[in-house]
Write an enzyme that holds these catalytic residues in place. Structure first.
Site, PDB file in Angstrom:
ATOM      1  CE  LYS A  12      28.985  59.215 -22.082  1.00 23.34           C
ATOM      2  NZ  LYS A  12      30.417  59.275 -22.096  1.00 23.34           N
ATOM      3  CG  ASP A 140      27.540  62.922 -20.827  1.00 27.71           C
ATOM      4  OD1 ASP A 140      27.791  63.512 -21.886  1.00 27.71           O
ATOM      5  OD2 ASP A 140      28.406  62.441 -20.071  1.00 27.71           O
TER       6      ASP A 140
END
Ligand code: C5P
Length: 315
Positions: A12, A140
């Protein structure tokens, strides 16, 4: 059910990372826009083992724990605990995402382990339920289950996909010779704020979200933002040289990725990406620069599970 499931999972980046004050639980309230990029790790889950066994090859493999210190192992155990089964899986992890780089590589591996074990064990949990388990593992871990582009709130674990905003952008990702500890970077932003060296948090994502709709990558470049960048640069000043090298070579924007030390460059096409990557590799702290694109789908079964359903679920 197949005895082997292979899952591909993306790194990401944060197109926008607004960091609010530290909460009572030690986490900071975030407002972030995540994007999944085409820099992927692969997790293969196989039946036959008692317990959870992990093997790792590739980028940074020698530096990573193979026991419960590894988020992928914890993910498999957490899923087994959630559905009330004895865990039995061999996980084989092929890494490309730089370790401790601000690209959430460890979190991606945990998300991939959840998806792989879910398919291997036939538990077939919907993504929102996997995301709840993911949230217990780290801030995350939920995002890579969705991929694409998404708004993240809470401590980063509350995900709202931004589905219609899927314009493909070109990026250069520059890995550093060092690592940065995420807690240290968050502590540094608190310190810099306490002494008045950086402005208050930036938590308004509206300009960035509007920019996602624009074809012109220069509009997106102007809206990219990372509240953690001053903290990462304070702890690792040499990153300034990496960022400057990319801008000098024609990048539309340069910024630290998440908590760093990986640096990110938005470029206006594949040719520019190659030129910027070459230039950035000559910066003193740059270990390697990769060209990539995003957004891409989240963790998805490539073989061994019901790949068609997975691809559709991730849209
Ligand atoms: O959730 P995760 O394990 O990725 O977080 C690692 C560390 O990063 C936390 O222990 C905390 O120090 C910091 N962090 C934070 N606020 C967040 C996310 C992470 O302070 N929203």
């Amino acid at each position: 059910m197949s005895g082997e499931v292979r899952v591909l999972v993306p790194a990401k980046i944060n197109l926008f990372l607004g960091v609010g004050p530290c909460r009572a639980d030690g986490f900071h309230e975030l407002r972030t826009v995540y994007s999944a990029i085409d820099l992927c790790d692969q997790v293969t889950a196989t039946t036959g083992a008692d317990g959870v066994h992990l093997a790792i090859t590739g980028e940074g493999a020698d530096d990573l724990p193979l026991d419960q210190g590894n988020l992928a192992v914890r993910a498999a155990l957490a899923l087994a605990g959630h559905v009330g089964i004895q865990p039995a899986v061999g996980l084989s992890l092929a890494k490309r995402i730089p370790v401790a780089g601000g690209l959430a590589g460890g979190s991606a591996d945990a998300a991939a382990a959840l998806v792989a074990c879910d398919a291997l064990w036939g538990t077939a949990l919907p993504i929102p339920v996997l995301a709840e388990i993911a949230a217990t593992l780290g801030s995350d871990v939920a995002f890579p289950l969705y991929g694409g582009t998404a708004l993240g709130t809470g401590r980063g674990e509350v995900i709202e996909p931004l589905k219609d905003r899927e314009r493909r952008r070109h990026w250069v990702v520059a890995a550093s010779h060092g690592g940065l500890s995420t807690p240290a970077v968050y502590a540094e932003i608190d310190r810099l704020r306490a002494v008045g060296l950086v402005p208050a948090p930036t938590l308004d994502t509206s300009e960035l979200i509007a920019a996602l709709d624009q074809d012109d990558p220069a509009v997106l470049a102007a809206a990219l933002h990372n509240d953690l960048q001053p903290a990462a640069l304070s702890l690792r000043p040499v990153l300034r040289d990496t960022l400057a090298a990319g801008i000098a070579a024609g990048a539309l924007a340069a910024m630290v990725s998440g908590s760093g030390p990986t640096c990110l460059f938005l470029v206006d096409g594949a040719e520019s990406a190659t030129r910027v990557a070459r230039a950035v590799e000559s910066a003193p702290d740059c270990r390697a620069a990769l060209t990539t694109v995003g957004p891409v789908p989240g963790a998805r079964v490539q073989s061994g599970g019901n790949a068609g359903d997975q691809m559709m679920a991730k849209g």
